[in-house]
Design a protein around this motif. Structure first.
Motif, PDB file in Angstrom:
ATOM      1  N   UNK A  76       0.802  -1.250   0.044  1.00  0.00           N
ATOM      2  CA  UNK A  76      -0.061   0.149  -0.086  1.00  0.00           C
ATOM      3  C   UNK A  76       0.929   1.148   0.095  1.00  0.00           C
ATOM      4  N   UNK A  77       1.703   1.184   0.946  1.00  0.00           N
ATOM      5  CA  UNK A  77       2.672   2.590   0.891  1.00  0.00           C
ATOM      6  C   UNK A  77       3.467   3.175  -0.157  1.00  0.00           C
ATOM      7  N   UNK A  78       4.044   2.171  -0.983  1.00  0.00           N
ATOM      8  CA  UNK A  78       4.724   2.861  -2.357  1.00  0.00           C
ATOM      9  C   UNK A  78       3.740   3.243  -3.223  1.00  0.00           C
ATOM     10  N   UNK A 129      -6.904  -3.584  -4.838  1.00  0.00           N
ATOM     11  CA  UNK A 129      -6.188  -2.983  -3.636  1.00  0.00           C
ATOM     12  C   UNK A 129      -5.240  -1.865  -4.244  1.00  0.00           C
ATOM     13  N   UNK A 130      -4.379  -1.956  -5.382  1.00  0.00           N
ATOM     14  CA  UNK A 130      -3.601  -0.979  -5.757  1.00  0.00           C
ATOM     15  C   UNK A 130      -4.167   0.270  -6.224  1.00  0.00           C
ATOM     16  N   UNK A 131      -5.481   0.085  -6.848  1.00  0.00           N
ATOM     17  CA  UNK A 131      -6.107   1.186  -7.268  1.00  0.00           C
ATOM     18  C   UNK A 131      -6.944   1.965  -6.140  1.00  0.00           C
ATOM     19  N   UNK A 132      -7.250   1.260  -5.113  1.00  0.00           N
ATOM     20  CA  UNK A 132      -7.699   1.748  -3.820  1.00  0.00           C
ATOM     21  C   UNK A 132      -6.812   2.515  -2.966  1.00  0.00           C
ATOM     22  N   UNK A 174       4.130   7.078   7.569  1.00  0.00           N
ATOM     23  CA  UNK A 174       4.951   7.269   6.215  1.00  0.00           C
ATOM     24  C   UNK A 174       4.421   8.351   5.376  1.00  0.00           C
ATOM     25  N   UNK A 175       3.072   8.237   5.028  1.00  0.00           N
ATOM     26  CA  UNK A 175       2.479   9.274   4.399  1.00  0.00           C
ATOM     27  C   UNK A 175       2.430  10.464   4.726  1.00  0.00           C
ATOM     28  N   UNK A 176       2.251  10.558   6.412  1.00  0.00           N
ATOM     29  CA  UNK A 176       2.124  11.891   6.979  1.00  0.00           C
ATOM     30  C   UNK A 176       3.633  12.560   6.807  1.00  0.00           C
ATOM     31  N   UNK A 177       4.739  11.878   6.747  1.00  0.00           N
ATOM     32  CA  UNK A 177       6.369  12.479   6.761  1.00  0.00           C
ATOM     33  C   UNK A 177       6.214  13.117   5.141  1.00  0.00           C
ATOM     34  N   UNK A 178       5.777  12.178   4.300  1.00  0.00           N
ATOM     35  CA  UNK A 178       5.792  12.624   3.050  1.00  0.00           C
ATOM     36  C   UNK A 178       5.007  14.020   2.484  1.00  0.00           C
TER      37      UNK A 178
END
Length: 243
Positions: A76-78, A129-132, A174-178
């Motif tokens: 999910x993260x990448x 899952x990738x699209x979501x 991780x998303x919050x850092x970016x």
């Protein structure tokens, strides 16, 4: 810097939002915008809440690390990270009125989206899952309170209980850092706003421990109904003010 009375009000709202979020599983980012928008303007709300969430997510990762699902984290993260950066960049292009409208509309949409996904028994795997993940990333980058979508996504991917909490916290961190890096690079997150995010983040920490104790005592799902009502009201107020 904001007056002391405003800081105390924000601290109280952050404590309450973290308490509700700790009991229901989501809601912290949904309840704070109606309080913050009149004080720091709509365009500053998403950067401040995004940075403050790093504190709670980091502590949740540390506390629930054994339950973390590394496979879903890697899947999910990448995908969600570049989409989050795109959403955050787009948010910095909005005016104060546009930002308020976007936040208000998304707050209102979060309630039926959560309910619909639960009733349909949504299941995700492979390309779905990738699209979501990509779709969630865009929403996460440009709005506040999108955590309910990630929780729904993880449960649809097969996670339950502590696995959801741990994996959600790791991905969100991780998303919050970016997201915060993009806002800082675009000039949407200065030292003053970072200081306010620090106040919110530190205030929310004790609320998470209290929420853990309260969650065992609350009957049924009435707290979800209260949260949904508060979110809908807050979204309508933001749209009304923006208009």
């Amino acid at each position: 810097m904001l007056p002391l009375a405003d800081l105390l009000m924000i601290g109280g709202a952050a404590f309450f939002a973290a308490l509700v979020g700790g009991v229901t599983g989501y809601g912290t980012g949904l309840l704070l915008p109606p309080v913050l928008v009149p004080l720091i303007w709509a365009e500053a709300v998403v950067p401040v809440i995004g940075l403050s969430a790093l504190f709670t997510n980091a502590s949740r990762v540390a506390a629930n690390r054994p339950d973390l699902d590394p496979e879903l984290l890697r899947r999910i993260a990448p995908v969600a990270l570049p989409a989050t950066l795109l959403g955050a960049y787009g948010f910095t292009l909005l005016s104060g009125r546009g930002a308020a409208m976007l936040i208000g509309v998304m707050l209102i949409l979060m309630v039926p989206l959560r309910t619909l996904a639960r009733r349909r028994g949504l299941v995700l795997s492979g390309r779905g899952l990738t699209a979501a993940s990509a779709g969630y990333g865009v929403v996460n980058g440009g709005t506040s309170g999108s955590g309910v979508l990630l929780l729904t996504l993880l449960m649809a991917a097969g996670l339950t209980g502590p696995q959801v909490i741990a994996t959600d916290a790791a991905i969100s961190f991780l998303l919050g850092l970016g997201k915060s890096a993009m806002f800082a690079a675009r000039g949407a997150l200065d030292l003053r706003l970072a200081g306010l995010a620090l106040v919110i983040g530190l205030t929310a920490i004790p609320a998470t421990f209290l929420a853990k104790r309260l969650s065992y005592r609350l009957p049924g799902h009435w707290h979800l109904r209260v949260l949904d009502g508060a979110v809908l009201l807050g979204g309508l107020l933001l749209i009304f003010r923006a208009g």
